[in-house]
Design a protein around this motif. Structure first.
Motif, PDB file in Angstrom:
ATOM      1  N   GLN A   1      29.425  35.681  13.894  1.00  0.00           N
ATOM      2  CA  GLN A   1      30.131  35.055  12.783  1.00  0.00           C
ATOM      3  C   GLN A   1      29.236  34.002  12.118  1.00  0.00           C
ATOM      4  OE1 GLN A   1      32.654  36.164  11.523  1.00  0.00           O
ATOM      5  NE2 GLN A   1      34.088  37.016  13.013  1.00  0.00           N
ATOM      6  N   SER A   2      29.570  33.653  10.918  1.00  0.00           N
ATOM      7  CA  SER A   2      28.767  32.666  10.182  1.00  0.00           C
ATOM      8  C   SER A   2      28.727  31.343  10.936  1.00  0.00           C
ATOM      9  CB  SER A   2      29.346  32.454   8.778  1.00  0.00           C
ATOM     10  OG  SER A   2      29.254  33.649   8.013  1.00  0.00           O
ATOM     11  N   ARG A   3      27.615  30.647  10.797  1.00  0.00           N
ATOM     12  CA  ARG A   3      27.408  29.402  11.558  1.00  0.00           C
ATOM     13  C   ARG A   3      28.468  28.360  11.236  1.00  0.00           C
ATOM     14  NH1 ARG A   3      21.649  28.044   9.478  1.00  0.00           N
ATOM     15  NH2 ARG A   3      22.729  28.839   7.623  1.00  0.00           N
ATOM     16  N   SER A   4      29.024  28.420  10.033  1.00  0.00           N
ATOM     17  CA  SER A   4      29.997  27.392   9.621  1.00  0.00           C
ATOM     18  C   SER A   4      31.292  27.447  10.407  1.00  0.00           C
ATOM     19  CB  SER A   4      30.305  27.547   8.125  1.00  0.00           C
ATOM     20  OG  SER A   4      30.837  28.841   7.870  1.00  0.00           O
ATOM     21  N   VAL A   5      31.583  28.592  11.050  1.00  0.00           N
ATOM     22  CA  VAL A   5      32.849  28.704  11.776  1.00  0.00           C
ATOM     23  C   VAL A   5      32.643  28.740  13.298  1.00  0.00           C
ATOM     24  CG1 VAL A   5      33.955  29.898   9.853  1.00  0.00           C
ATOM     25  CG2 VAL A   5      32.889  31.243  11.696  1.00  0.00           C
ATOM     26  N   LEU A   6      31.418  28.720  13.763  1.00  0.00           N
ATOM     27  CA  LEU A   6      31.183  28.783  15.204  1.00  0.00           C
ATOM     28  C   LEU A   6      31.751  27.537  15.875  1.00  0.00           C
ATOM     29  CD1 LEU A   6      27.555  30.264  15.420  1.00  0.00           C
ATOM     30  CD2 LEU A   6      29.766  31.440  15.651  1.00  0.00           C
ATOM     31  N   GLY A   7      32.454  27.747  16.956  1.00  0.00           N
ATOM     32  CA  GLY A   7      33.101  26.644  17.664  1.00  0.00           C
ATOM     33  C   GLY A   7      34.536  26.423  17.242  1.00  0.00           C
TER      34      GLY A   7
ATOM     35  N   TYR B   1      37.117  31.218  16.025  1.00  0.00           N
ATOM     36  CA  TYR B   1      37.275  32.171  14.927  1.00  0.00           C
ATOM     37  C   TYR B   1      37.468  33.584  15.458  1.00  0.00           C
ATOM     38  CZ  TYR B   1      36.605  33.209   9.934  1.00  0.00           C
ATOM     39  OH  TYR B   1      36.782  33.565   8.623  1.00  0.00           O
ATOM     40  N   MET B   2      37.988  34.457  14.609  1.00  0.00           N
ATOM     41  CA  MET B   2      38.211  35.853  14.991  1.00  0.00           C
ATOM     42  C   MET B   2      36.909  36.481  15.503  1.00  0.00           C
ATOM     43  SD  MET B   2      39.632  38.929  12.616  1.00  0.00           S
ATOM     44  CE  MET B   2      39.839  40.580  13.255  1.00  0.00           C
ATOM     45  N   GLN B   3      36.996  37.111  16.655  1.00  0.00           N
ATOM     46  CA  GLN B   3      35.873  37.800  17.306  1.00  0.00           C
ATOM     47  C   GLN B   3      34.734  36.846  17.685  1.00  0.00           C
ATOM     48  OE1 GLN B   3      34.663  41.231  14.910  1.00  0.00           O
ATOM     49  NE2 GLN B   3      36.158  42.505  15.967  1.00  0.00           N
ATOM     50  N   GLU B   4      34.993  35.561  17.721  1.00  0.00           N
ATOM     51  CA  GLU B   4      33.941  34.618  18.103  1.00  0.00           C
ATOM     52  C   GLU B   4      33.774  34.609  19.622  1.00  0.00           C
ATOM     53  OE1 GLU B   4      32.809  29.867  18.103  1.00  0.00           O
ATOM     54  OE2 GLU B   4      34.580  30.550  17.009  1.00  0.00           O
ATOM     55  N   VAL B   5      32.597  34.908  20.053  1.00  0.00           N
ATOM     56  CA  VAL B   5      32.239  34.886  21.472  1.00  0.00           C
ATOM     57  C   VAL B   5      30.928  34.133  21.599  1.00  0.00           C
ATOM     58  CG1 VAL B   5      31.501  36.321  23.422  1.00  0.00           C
ATOM     59  CG2 VAL B   5      33.426  37.054  22.018  1.00  0.00           C
TER      60      VAL B   5
ATOM     61  N   VAL C   1      18.533  39.268  20.399  1.00  0.00           N
ATOM     62  CA  VAL C   1      18.375  38.467  19.186  1.00  0.00           C
ATOM     63  C   VAL C   1      19.730  38.429  18.482  1.00  0.00           C
ATOM     64  CG1 VAL C   1      17.247  38.279  16.946  1.00  0.00           C
ATOM     65  CG2 VAL C   1      15.946  39.085  18.941  1.00  0.00           C
ATOM     66  N   ILE C   2      20.266  37.229  18.296  1.00  0.00           N
ATOM     67  CA  ILE C   2      21.570  37.033  17.663  1.00  0.00           C
ATOM     68  C   ILE C   2      21.325  36.524  16.239  1.00  0.00           C
ATOM     69  CG2 ILE C   2      23.754  35.785  17.786  1.00  0.00           C
ATOM     70  CD1 ILE C   2      22.977  35.412  20.880  1.00  0.00           C
ATOM     71  N   VAL C   3      21.884  37.222  15.249  1.00  0.00           N
ATOM     72  CA  VAL C   3      21.666  36.835  13.855  1.00  0.00           C
ATOM     73  C   VAL C   3      23.028  36.624  13.185  1.00  0.00           C
ATOM     74  CG1 VAL C   3      20.434  37.338  11.734  1.00  0.00           C
ATOM     75  CG2 VAL C   3      19.646  38.361  13.877  1.00  0.00           C
ATOM     76  N   PRO C   4      23.442  35.383  12.973  1.00  0.00           N
ATOM     77  CA  PRO C   4      24.708  35.133  12.294  1.00  0.00           C
ATOM     78  C   PRO C   4      24.749  35.813  10.924  1.00  0.00           C
ATOM     79  CG  PRO C   4      23.899  33.121  13.305  1.00  0.00           C
ATOM     80  CD  PRO C   4      22.797  34.130  13.415  1.00  0.00           C
ATOM     81  N   HIS C   5      25.959  36.174  10.498  1.00  0.00           N
ATOM     82  CA  HIS C   5      26.126  36.933   9.263  1.00  0.00           C
ATOM     83  C   HIS C   5      25.601  36.170   8.048  1.00  0.00           C
ATOM     84  CE1 HIS C   5      28.648  38.928   6.028  1.00  0.00           C
ATOM     85  NE2 HIS C   5      27.947  39.911   6.539  1.00  0.00           N
TER      86      HIS C   5
END
Length: 596
Positions: A103-109, A112-116, A159-163
């Motif tokens: 998910q986009s960095r602005s919603v991490l933490g 958010y939906m599907q945030e792991v 490698v994790i790449v936020p949307h």
């Protein structure tokens, strides 16, 4: 011109690393990456039916091609589904890079939906390397580090790449503080042990009169050197399950696969040797090694940390197997005339006779050992093999003698069911002109294989050689677990956990436009293989096999196990239990006769 995005830079870096294809399943977390793949058209995207299978395909690609397998998934459930395949890569020491959306960095933490927490999720499986790309400038460096870590450690990297990062403009890197420019290049060092260590190893090997080799996948490029050293020392050769494809099984001194599912000859060679040379193996079946102290040991491995992991080693030789054996060979004395070699050849000959006898033993309706035995004379010299986990692995290890150079792979250390069809697809995509053969049980086929037959039906018309043979051993049973319950727990068969629903595998293949037939007569097994290998499309052979064919470990370890099995069978009733008891007693008598 369209703006160049970070997602486009990902594709460009994959091109630089000569990645031919990416396996995966799409989702919103990687939609930008999917768009970049479409725009470039240079890296093929292979859509699996499930992310776990996509990860297995990436592992299969790495195993068959020798390169890095690449898999992608969206965040949350997609990433979680990858874990099983990534652990397969980790435990079998295979380089895989997983590119995972987030998910986009602005919603991490925020929950958010599907945030792991993907860094935490992959902490163990990607211990060699895992990193989230937080700025466009970091993308090339992170991808380069991931590929290098995967190759250097022969392990998965993540490698994790936020949307939101994927959708940002990809900048030209400036030469300034805080910016790291890296190169997409890697070369494995071909190390050789120092002369003093080679001399010490030769002293140990020359002092032995009964030398055995245990060959693992680390000898994948050392076939000739393994044979030359064994010939010089008059040694018997055994292999790990992963090492089986890397020796010449036609040699009279090759005793076959070791361990619980191995051959009687391997048990005799390892049990009777006084000196052990381990080459590129980390096989965990330690009870089938010589008893500690019974044999002096030398071990060759590129991973210094793996040396001595499974057996007390007197001389460690950290280095490339091929180069190390080349350097060691001139220091070894000729021991071909010692009695040990003749003893090894006798054990191997007896095992081949026993294997043939067991393959032809009557069963209800077909003995599964015969299915693999019949393939020996038919296996294409340019073929490739994928084997699933379950009782089919036992028959592969004991009955099938591979032509030299034929790649054969399975989930060995993780031993995860469901790997064979994804592996086979990867093998075919890597070499579309080579026939691919799969051996699987019905349990593994129900777990993942049925779904991935859809993938096969979608692709096969583009293959230069359409031969893709799937052999399903259908015994309506989780047979390996049933025999494990009898052997390890002293427990009788538990119908609710072990019985499988019947399914028309061949009919389903035909429904998909593939070839297929059902076999319930042992005399028709050979003809079925012939028909499948001559078919103009992928072909599924469904063989009705007997679940009561014993999975007896080789002696001497198997003797005690057989007693426990018989006690468990004594608690079972019915014709199948009686047949299993009779068959097991026959196998025990054969094993005792062979071992004596």
């Amino acid at each position: 011109m369209p703006q160049r995005l970070v997602a486009d830079a990902i594709v460009e870096r994959l091109e630089a690393w000569a990645v031919p294809r990416v396996f995966g399943y799409s989702g919103d977390g990687i939609n930008s990456f999917m768009g970049a793949l479409r725009r470039a058209g240079t890296v093929e995207f292979i859509q699996a039916r499930h992310e776990e299978n996509a990860a297995f395909m990436a592992v299969g690609h790495a195993k068959y091609s020798g390169g890095v397998g690449v898999v992608t998934s969206t965040q949350g459930p997609g990433a979680i589904h990858l874990l099983n395949g990534l652990y397969d890569a980790k435990l079998d020491s295979v380089p895989v890079v997983a590119i995972i959306g987030q998910q986009s960095r602005s919603v991490l933490g925020s929950g958010y939906m599907q945030e792991v927490d993907l860094l935490d999720l992959t902490k163990d499986v990607a211990s060699a390397f895992r990193e989230q790309v937080n700025t466009p400038e970091a993308l090339p460096m992170v991808l380069d580090r991931a590929f290098k870590a995967a190759l250097a450690n022969r392990a998965p990297a993540v490698v994790i790449v936020p949307h939101d990062v994927q959708e940002m403009p990809a900048p030209e890197l400036e030469h300034k503080h805080g910016i790291i420019a890296t190169a997409p290049r890697y070369q494995q060092s071909a190390s050789v042990p120092v002369a003093d260590d080679l001399k010490s190893a030769a002293d140990v090997l020359n002092a032995g009169s009964k030398v055995a080799l245990l060959v693992g996948q680390g000898a994948r490029h050392a076939w000739n050197e393994v044979a030359a050293v064994a010939e010089r020392l008059g040694a018997g050769i055994t292999t790990s399950l992963l090492g089986k494809p890397y020796v010449d099984e036609s040699l009279p001194i090759v005793a076959g696969t070791m361990g619980h599912l191995g051959t009687s000859a391997s048990g005799q060679v390892l049990g009777g040797c006084d000196t052990l040379l381990i080459i590129g193996s980390n096989d965990p079946w330690t009870e089938f090694y010589p008893p500690p102290g019974a044999a002096r040991a030398v071990q060759i491995d590129t991973d210094s940390g793996a040396i001595g992991n499974r057996y007390p080693v007197e001389v460690p030789l950290p280095g490339d197997a091929s180069r190390t054996l080349q350097a060691l060979l001139p220091l070894l004395e000729d021991k071909q005339d010692l009695p040990w070699r003749g003893q090894v050849e006798q054990w191997v000959s007896h095992w081949h006779e026993l294997a043939a006898e067991r393959a032809m033993t009557k069963a209800d309706p077909v003995n599964p050992e015969r299915v693999l035995f019949e393939l020996n004379s038919r296996f294409p010299a340019d073929g490739r093999l994928a084997v699933d986990v379950g009782s089919s692995v036992y028959w592969y290890a004991r009955q099938l003698r591979l032509p030299l150079g034929v790649p054969a792979h399975l989930s060995s250390t993780l031993a995860s069911m469901g790997c064979s069809v994804p592996y086979g697809i990867a093998a075919k995509l890597d070499q579309p002109r080579s026939p691919v053969l799969l051996v699987t049980g019905d349990g593994a086929m129900q777990m993942t294989g049925i779904a991935e037959l859809i993938t096969v039906s979608r692709m096969w018309q583009t293959w230069q050689d359409p031969r893709f043979v799937i052999c399903v051993l259908n015994n309506r049973e989780l047979a390996e677990v049933t025999w494990e319950q009898r052997e390890m727990e002293g427990e009788p068969r538990y119908e609710a956990s072990q019985a499988l629903p019947d399914f028309d595998y061949a009919g389903y293949a035909k429904l998909l436009g593939l070839g297929g037939e059902r076999v319930d007569d042992p005399e028709q097994v050979g003809a079925a293989w012939d028909a499948a290998l001559a078919a103009d499309r992928p072909y599924l052979i469904e063989v009705f096999t007997d679940p009561e064919t014993p999975l007896l470990p080789p002696f001497p370890a198997g003797e005690q196990k057989a007693g426990t099995m018989l006690e468990a069978l004594g608690q079972e009733t019915g014709d199948s239990a009686n047949r299993a008891q009779l068959q097991l007693r026959t196998y025990v008598d054969q094993e005792k006769s062979n071992f004596s």
